[in-house]
Scaffold this motif. Structure first.
Motif, PDB file in Angstrom:
ATOM      1  N   LEU A 177       0.846  -1.186   0.000  1.00  0.00           N
ATOM      2  CA  LEU A 177       0.000   0.000   0.000  1.00  0.00           C
ATOM      3  C   LEU A 177       0.881   1.235   0.000  1.00  0.00           C
ATOM      4  CD1 LEU A 177      -2.522  -1.110   2.778  1.00  0.00           C
ATOM      5  CD2 LEU A 177      -2.743  -1.418   0.312  1.00  0.00           C
ATOM      6  N   HIS A 178       0.677   2.125  -0.967  1.00  0.00           N
ATOM      7  CA  HIS A 178       1.436   3.372  -1.038  1.00  0.00           C
ATOM      8  C   HIS A 178       0.556   4.506  -0.534  1.00  0.00           C
ATOM      9  CE1 HIS A 178       4.888   1.844  -3.413  1.00  0.00           C
ATOM     10  NE2 HIS A 178       3.991   0.968  -3.836  1.00  0.00           N
ATOM     11  N   ALA A 186       2.170   2.872  11.460  1.00  0.00           N
ATOM     12  CA  ALA A 186       3.019   4.049  11.643  1.00  0.00           C
ATOM     13  C   ALA A 186       3.036   4.887  10.369  1.00  0.00           C
ATOM     14  CB  ALA A 186       4.439   3.611  11.996  1.00  0.00           C
ATOM     15  N   GLU A 187       3.447   6.148  10.498  1.00  0.00           N
ATOM     16  CA  GLU A 187       3.591   7.009   9.318  1.00  0.00           C
ATOM     17  C   GLU A 187       4.717   6.472   8.449  1.00  0.00           C
ATOM     18  OE1 GLU A 187       4.870  11.549   8.043  1.00  0.00           O
ATOM     19  OE2 GLU A 187       4.355  11.129  10.140  1.00  0.00           O
ATOM     20  N   THR A 188       4.418   6.229   7.184  1.00  0.00           N
ATOM     21  CA  THR A 188       5.380   5.607   6.276  1.00  0.00           C
ATOM     22  C   THR A 188       4.971   5.868   4.836  1.00  0.00           C
ATOM     23  OG1 THR A 188       6.351   3.476   5.629  1.00  0.00           O
ATOM     24  CG2 THR A 188       4.068   3.443   6.344  1.00  0.00           C
ATOM     25  N   PRO A 189       5.931   5.924   3.902  1.00  0.00           N
ATOM     26  CA  PRO A 189       5.549   6.141   2.499  1.00  0.00           C
ATOM     27  C   PRO A 189       4.832   4.950   1.893  1.00  0.00           C
ATOM     28  CG  PRO A 189       7.914   5.832   2.698  1.00  0.00           C
ATOM     29  CD  PRO A 189       7.388   5.959   4.096  1.00  0.00           C
ATOM     30  N   TYR A 190       5.170   3.748   2.328  1.00  0.00           N
ATOM     31  CA  TYR A 190       4.471   2.568   1.839  1.00  0.00           C
ATOM     32  C   TYR A 190       4.551   1.456   2.871  1.00  0.00           C
ATOM     33  CZ  TYR A 190       9.142   0.925   0.419  1.00  0.00           C
ATOM     34  OH  TYR A 190      10.464   0.552   0.405  1.00  0.00           O
ATOM     35  N   SER A 191       3.589   0.562   2.816  1.00  0.00           N
ATOM     36  CA  SER A 191       3.519  -0.569   3.742  1.00  0.00           C
ATOM     37  C   SER A 191       3.556  -1.855   2.942  1.00  0.00           C
ATOM     38  CB  SER A 191       2.238  -0.514   4.576  1.00  0.00           C
ATOM     39  OG  SER A 191       2.165   0.699   5.320  1.00  0.00           O
TER      40      SER A 191
END
Length: 462
Positions: A379-380, A416-421
């Motif tokens: 997921l982006h 968490a805050e992240t560019p992609y999972s």
């Protein structure tokens, strides 16, 4: 930055980029020469579709009351929210200092002031396609236009009027008009498509004397009246839809001219303003924010009231409708409404999809091209205002067959805050995958919004 070894190699990224470029250039015959890799995004396979529950950028209220209210007062129940510019914004203050807005507007009613501002703005520069698409900043537009450095078109005239009115304390907003809606036209052929799908941009000001909105078309230097009352864009739409254009009267200013998209003068002035220009009001869409100085690229909800003649619209293929200056903002990108959008699986992470800001569950459902074995989901999340807006709580579910039950596959409760999972999960055979976010499960800044730029699904590793 989140790192995930074995997610995608540099060669795979390069092949994806080249595939996207060739596809956009209609050079799909050259795709066969590109190297292939064993990992295929199953959500992008031919035949796969993505269905979403709602759109942040496209609203189609059944009543015009949802957008035709006083935006300086608390919004009524069921209204589409409106974001207003800070009247103390430095650009508005500089606009008042650099240009004689108060002197031009003069005394009188809000409509009379707006008409004078409209006439004046139109007198500063002619209608021509600009060399570039500038940001929505009236100070820049009026400065460069008045000095002959650049030419501008309807959207820029409207921006200039809206922000000039805001600088004088008159509420104002942008309106997008479409003669028709279609999903089968080529860019450049909007005016000759069947139906014609070309558009026009005007403004509305809120008249304290009338207690309602009034349309102001700066590019054509005109507004419309009925029985001495200045009309809103929606009231012009109703006159057009009810075949009552003979009952409304164009009130043209001194710089009112009829011209085509190339700025060429048209000979049938009276007919143009009486019937041809009002035909653009077949579809009226209200941009539900005017704070483009404070937020130069944020999403904008396009609210398109629906009635017996105006059918629902989908904007930018269902994107989150961030402003794109190279596209003049929202321009010729409306199509018939559908819950299916390619935005999440088109390989382009510069655009995204966002659900409506509603305190309720949100979903994205992928119907795969057929039964597939799944082992990984990626997921982006979007970047906006220097943060990544990844959801805090969500679940990925799968279904095998159209009638199968949804089964839990991946659960996240403290994202968490992240560019992609990247989620590696037990191998699962499925025909459908659903991303479900519970009410309030979004990011810290937008808890009621599910916001993505891309969704990828992969088979398990060999």
């Amino acid at each position: 930055m989140q790192e995930h070894p074995d997610y995608r190699t540099l060669e795979e990224r390069l092949a994806e980029w080249r595939t996207e470029i060739l596809t956009r250039m209609d050079r799909e015959d050259e795709l066969s020469v590109l190297p292939s890799y064993p990992r295929v995004n199953l959500a992008r396979e031919a035949g796969a579709t993505v269905r979403v529950d709602s759109y942040l950028g496209s609203a189609n209220p059944a009543s015009a009351d949802a957008v035709y209210y006083d935006v300086t007062a608390p919004a009524p129940a069921g209204a589409v929210p409106f974001a207003s510019e800070d009247p103390d914004h430095p650009v508005l203050a500089e606009l008042r200092r650099r240009f004689p807005l108060a002197d031009v507007a003069g005394d009188g009613t809000d409509v009379e002031k707006a008409v004078r501002l409209r006439d004046w703005i139109k007198s500063l520069f002619p209608h021509h396609i600009p060399y570039r698409m500038p940001e929505w900043n009236a100070l820049l537009i009026l400065d460069r236009g008045s000095r002959g450095v650049e030419h501008f078109i309807c959207v820029h005239y409207s921006v200039a009027l809206v922000q000039s009115c805001l600088a004088l304390g008159i509420p104002a907003r942008m309106i997008n008009l479409h003669r028709g809606i279609s999903d089968s036209y080529r860019i450049g052929d909007e005016a000759v498509a069947d139906p014609p799908v070309d558009e026009h941009v005007v403004a509305e000001i809120f008249s304290s004397e009338q207690g309602g909105w009034v349309m102001m078309d700066t590019d054509f230097d005109v507004h419309y009246e009925r029985d001495g009352q200045a009309l809103s864009a929606w009231e012009i739409h109703q006159a057009f839809a009810d075949d009552e254009l003979a009952k409304i009267e164009p009130r043209r200013g001194p710089h009112s001219l009829s011209f085509n998209a190339y700025g060429e003068r048209l000979p049938d002035e009276d007919e143009f303003f009486a019937t041809k220009l009002p035909a653009y009001y077949a579809h009226i869409t209200v941009l539900m924010r005017n704070d483009f100085l404070s937020d130069t690229d944020g999403p904008v909800t396009m609210a398109h009231p629906v009635d017996g003649t105006a059918t629902p619209i989908l904007w930018h293929r269902g994107s989150d409708n961030r402003l794109q200056p190279h596209l003049m903002g929202p321009v010729v990108v409306a199509q018939p409404y559908t819950e299916v959008t390619p935005v999440l699986t088109d390989g382009n992470r510069r655009t995204g999809w966002a659900s409506a800001d509603a305190a309720e569950p949100h979903t994205v459902e992928v119907a795969l091209a057929g039964p597939r074995l799944l082992g990984r989901a990626v997921l982006h999340w979007p970047e906006y205002r220097l943060r990544y807006h990844s959801s805090a709580v969500y679940r990925l579910e799968t279904r095998d067959g159209d009638d199968g039950a949804w089964e839990p596959w991946i659960d996240v409760t403290d994202g968490a805050e992240t560019p992609y999972s990247v989620h590696d999960a037990p191998t699962r055979r499925a025909t459908h995958v659903r991303l479900a976010q519970p009410a309030g499960g979004g990011s810290a800044d937008f808890p009621d919004r599910l916001w993505l730029t891309q969704l990828e699904l992969y088979a398990p590793s060999a």
